[in-house]
Structure formats: C-alpha cells, structure tokens
Write a protein that holds these residues in place. Structure first.
Motif, PDB file in Angstrom:
ATOM      1  N   TYR A 278       0.846  -1.188   0.000  1.00 13.32           N
ATOM      2  CA  TYR A 278       0.000   0.000   0.000  1.00 13.32           C
ATOM      3  C   TYR A 278       0.890   1.250   0.000  1.00 13.32           C
ATOM      4  CZ  TYR A 278      -3.046  -3.576   2.116  1.00 13.32           C
ATOM      5  OH  TYR A 278      -3.731  -4.734   2.404  1.00 13.32           O
ATOM      6  N   HIS A 279       0.557   2.202  -0.863  1.00 11.55           N
ATOM      7  CA  HIS A 279       1.339   3.442  -0.955  1.00 11.55           C
ATOM      8  C   HIS A 279       0.477   4.646  -0.554  1.00 11.55           C
ATOM      9  CE1 HIS A 279       4.711   1.801  -3.599  1.00 11.55           C
ATOM     10  NE2 HIS A 279       3.820   0.819  -3.596  1.00 11.55           N
ATOM     11  N   TRP A 280       1.032   5.499   0.265  1.00 11.11           N
ATOM     12  CA  TRP A 280       0.375   6.739   0.689  1.00 11.11           C
ATOM     13  C   TRP A 280       1.289   7.921   0.378  1.00 11.11           C
ATOM     14  CZ3 TRP A 280      -3.911   7.273   4.431  1.00 11.11           C
ATOM     15  CH2 TRP A 280      -4.508   6.033   4.761  1.00 11.11           C
ATOM     16  N   LEU A 281       0.696   9.049   0.014  1.00  9.37           N
ATOM     17  CA  LEU A 281       1.448  10.262  -0.249  1.00  9.37           C
ATOM     18  C   LEU A 281       0.740  11.426   0.435  1.00  9.37           C
ATOM     19  CD1 LEU A 281       3.884  11.434  -1.872  1.00  9.37           C
ATOM     20  CD2 LEU A 281       2.266  11.880  -3.729  1.00  9.37           C
ATOM     21  N   SER A 282       1.482  12.227   1.188  1.00  6.80           N
ATOM     22  CA  SER A 282       0.852  13.324   1.925  1.00  6.80           C
ATOM     23  C   SER A 282       0.398  14.452   1.004  1.00  6.80           C
ATOM     24  CB  SER A 282       1.825  13.891   2.967  1.00  6.80           C
ATOM     25  OG  SER A 282       2.938  14.509   2.353  1.00  6.80           O
TER      26      SER A 282
END
Length: 422
Positions: A174-178
């Motif tokens: 899973y990838h998250w970006l602020s």
C-alpha cells in the motif's frame, strides 16, 4: 482532495538479503535518490516512491528479486541505511521497517521532529492512522507486517507498507502520499498493490462515508449490545451492481508467480533502445569515464537502465522485470548479480553526483542524455531476445564477478575473456 497513486500484489517470498548485496543496494539506492533530488527535487522523489511500478523497478535495478514481496523490505531497508548519513544534506528521513522496526516508527518520527522542528507527535499520529486504515478500515485479508515512513524536513511524507496473506502466499503493498491528503478515512491511498481476492470491506472508500457516519450514530444510540441485537434481525438484501471503482482506474501492479524473467515480462523495444543507446552514446558521452580501468560497454548498459530510473516518466515502468537486466538478481534470476559491473555503476553514479554538487554537471548530464537517446532509438533499434541476452549474461557471469545466494559463479568455459570489457 486526497491523492491515490496505485497498488501492488506480489508473491510472498522468504529468505534474507545477503550482506554483500545489501551493502551494494544501500550505496546504489542512496546515490540514485541523490541524483533524483538534484535533478527534480525532494517532492519528486517522494512521488516516485509512492508509485508502485516505479518502486518495483527501483528494487529490480538494485539486484533484488524482481517480482517478490522482498523488494519492499529490501528497498526500505537500503534507503534507511543509505540516506541516514545524508539526512542533513537532503532533508529526508526514513523511519520504520519490518516487524519490530515498524512498531518503532512513531518514536522515530517524534525524534525526527525534535531534530528538524516538525510536529513529531502529529507525524506519529499520521503513522498510526495510516497503519490502522490499512489493517482495520481496509479488510482485504492481508495482515500488515511492514511500515516505512519517509518524511522530508518540510513535513511532506510518503508511506509504503505491506501486508501478507499466508493462505494464498501473497503480499500486498500500500502506498500513501501526503501531497494533497485531505482525509485519512476518505479515499486516502496513494496506492494499494495486490491481486483481487474477492469482495473486501473498505471503509476508507469515499463511497463509504455514509456507512462510517451511521456506524458512529448506531454506537452512540444503541451501544455494543444493541448493535449485536440489530445485526441478529437483519436479512440479506439483493446485491446491487457495484459502481465503477475509482481505484480500479489507477496503476495496479500484479507480479507473476514465476521467478524466471520471460519474454512476456519485458517490453523488448524499450530494452533494445537502452542497449542501442549504450552502444551509441556511451563512447561519446562517457569518454573520460571510459578511461577508468574496467568501465566499459557492459557498465554503460547498466547505466542506461539506471538513467531511466532517474529520468523516466511513470508510463516507463509497466515492465519492472526489464530493470532486473541491469544487475541480475540474488537468486540467479534472471542471472547472478554481476558484482564488478554493479560496483562500477555505483562508482560512475557517485562521481557524477559528487561533481554535480560542485557545479560541474557534465557527467550527470551525460546520464540524462543516455536516457533521452534510449527513448529515441526504441522505434528503430533491434537486438537480442530476452532469452538470448540472459544466456549471454550467464555465459559471462564469472567474468563479471557473478554472485548469488548460492555462491560465486564458476567459469562457464575456458576463455580469454577478462573483466576489462565490463
């Protein structure tokens, strides 16, 4: 508005990265990160790490198994080791990791905040929320075991975390970006990577907003025992056709189970473009570097693939297996790691980055031109098949210092080949 970037499903593999490869991954990962920051800035590096296809290709070019779950662990570990001494210079901090390291992430973030003047408690809260969303709000059968949090001095961050499903022997990243993140519970993911496993519960989907609100109402009005009573009275309803899922339109990487690199795993025109560019531009653009003993055509070929990792657009990474043809893989797939070539690739990149910091950008510009030329030549270049190229590499593996978890590669046959052509 929050920003999603994609997701990834990977075969679940065990084992460890040997020290001789881990040390090289640390050095190459750090110098590639430096080059990207020099060329495009910190935010662009964070965006790349949030893209599942680029992340997989990045791990493959560093000699890790091109399709396996281990890429996530090894890339996060290599960056954590390699960027730590550069934190003051780049303003980037890698926290977390696998197992006990993931549980230490909040404390590490608080420490980073104290050093650079960020709200460490707020970052720690973000870390916990990200983990909770992917372990509780998204119930897809994958249990989290890895959590990597990369934060910049300006507070921008990316999270890469991974879960496993032991029954199907798969991992999901899973990838998250602020950047652009407005809510942790309303379509927050930059990416979720994994194969479909049937219907899942995703309370972080934007369409689940009414459900989240109603759950809070029910809990307040009925209490836990009242909710159980209401559930016992419910009857199944006909299932409506699902609305189009916005996540399905985003990049979703699905890596095959087979370990060997096959023709269908590689876009050959891109491979041939890189090979042709290395042959055509190498002698012209790397004239001074080629005078260094041991820097030859084989190293320039690896540099062409490293150049694409630095400069390539997102659409260039749809075939991560191609990047394993730069430095092989630790399990001999597609071939043993050519350690002499690997070391010279690192040497060239470190020289280019070091001189660019001093205002002399010739070498770094040459690497950029190598990537440009690769794309130009794709339409017309021809070359060996994937199988033929792998065969050639295995034949010369001993000359290139071929090494894998099984040991050093013996000579394929008696020859006058030497490492000067690497």
């Amino acid at each position: 508005m929050s920003r999603r970037s994609g997701s990834a499903d990977l075969p679940l593999h065990g084992g460890r990265v040997p020290a001789w490869l881990g040390q090289r991954m640390t050095r190459l990962g750090a110098v590639i990160a430096q080059a990207i920051v020099l060329e495009y800035g910190r935010d662009e590096l964070l965006r790349r790490l949030a893209h599942p296809f680029w992340f997989q290709s990045f791990g493959a070019v560093m000699g890790m198994d091109w399709h396996s779950s281990g890429i996530t662990t090894s890339v996060i570990g290599a960056l954590k080791r390699g960027l730590a001494p550069l934190a003051g210079e780049l303003g980037l901090h890698v926290c977390g990791g696998r197992g006990r390291h993931s549980r230490a992430t909040p404390a590490e973030l608080i420490a980073v905040g104290d050093r650079v003047g960020l709200d460490g408690a707020d970052l720690a809260r973000a870390s916990r929320l990200v983990a909770k969303v992917d372990s509780a709000a998204v119930q897809d059968g994958f249990d989290l075991y890895l959590h990597g949090f990369i934060v910049a001095d300006d507070g921008h961050w990316v999270v890469v975390q991974q879960g496993m499903n032991g029954s199907v022997k798969q991992a999901r990243r899973y990838h998250w970006l602020s950047e652009g993140l407005a809510s942790f519970v309303d379509a927050p993911h930059a990416a979720i990577e994994g194969m479909g496993q049937g219907q899942i519960v995703n309370l972080a989907d934007r369409r689940a907003a009414a459900s989240r609100e109603r759950q809070l109402d029910l809990l307040g009005a009925l209490g836990p025992s009242g909710i159980v009573r209401e559930l016992s009275l419910m009857k199944p309803r006909p299932v409506r056709p699902a609305e189009p899922d916005a996540q399905a339109l985003l990049p979703h990487l699905m890596m095959p189970a087979h370990h060997d690199v096959r023709t269908e795993d590689v876009i050959e025109r891109r491979l041939h473009g890189a090979l042709a560019a290395a042959a055509d531009r190498g002698p012209k653009d790397f004239a001074e570097l080629l005078l260094v003993p041991g820097i030859g055509a084989r190293t320039v070929r690896s540099l062409a693939m490293v150049a694409e990792i630095i400069h390539g657009a997102p659409c260039r990474f749809s075939d991560p297996a191609r990047f394993s043809l730069a430095h092989g893989g630790k399990d001999r797939h597609p071939y043993p790691v050519p350690t002499k070539v690997y070391d010279r690739t690192i040497e060239v990149m470190k020289t280019a980055v070091r001189t660019a910091k001093l205002g002399k950008e010739e070498e770094l510009a040459a690497i950029r031109r190598l990537d440009v030329q690769s794309r130009r030549l794709e339409a017309t270049a021809t070359g060996p098949s994937v199988e033929a190229l792998i065969g050639q590499e295995r034949e010369r593996s001993n000359d290139y210092g071929g090494r894998s978890v099984f040991g050093w590669e013996p000579p394929a046959y008696s020859s006058s080949h030497d490492a000067a052509g690497s």
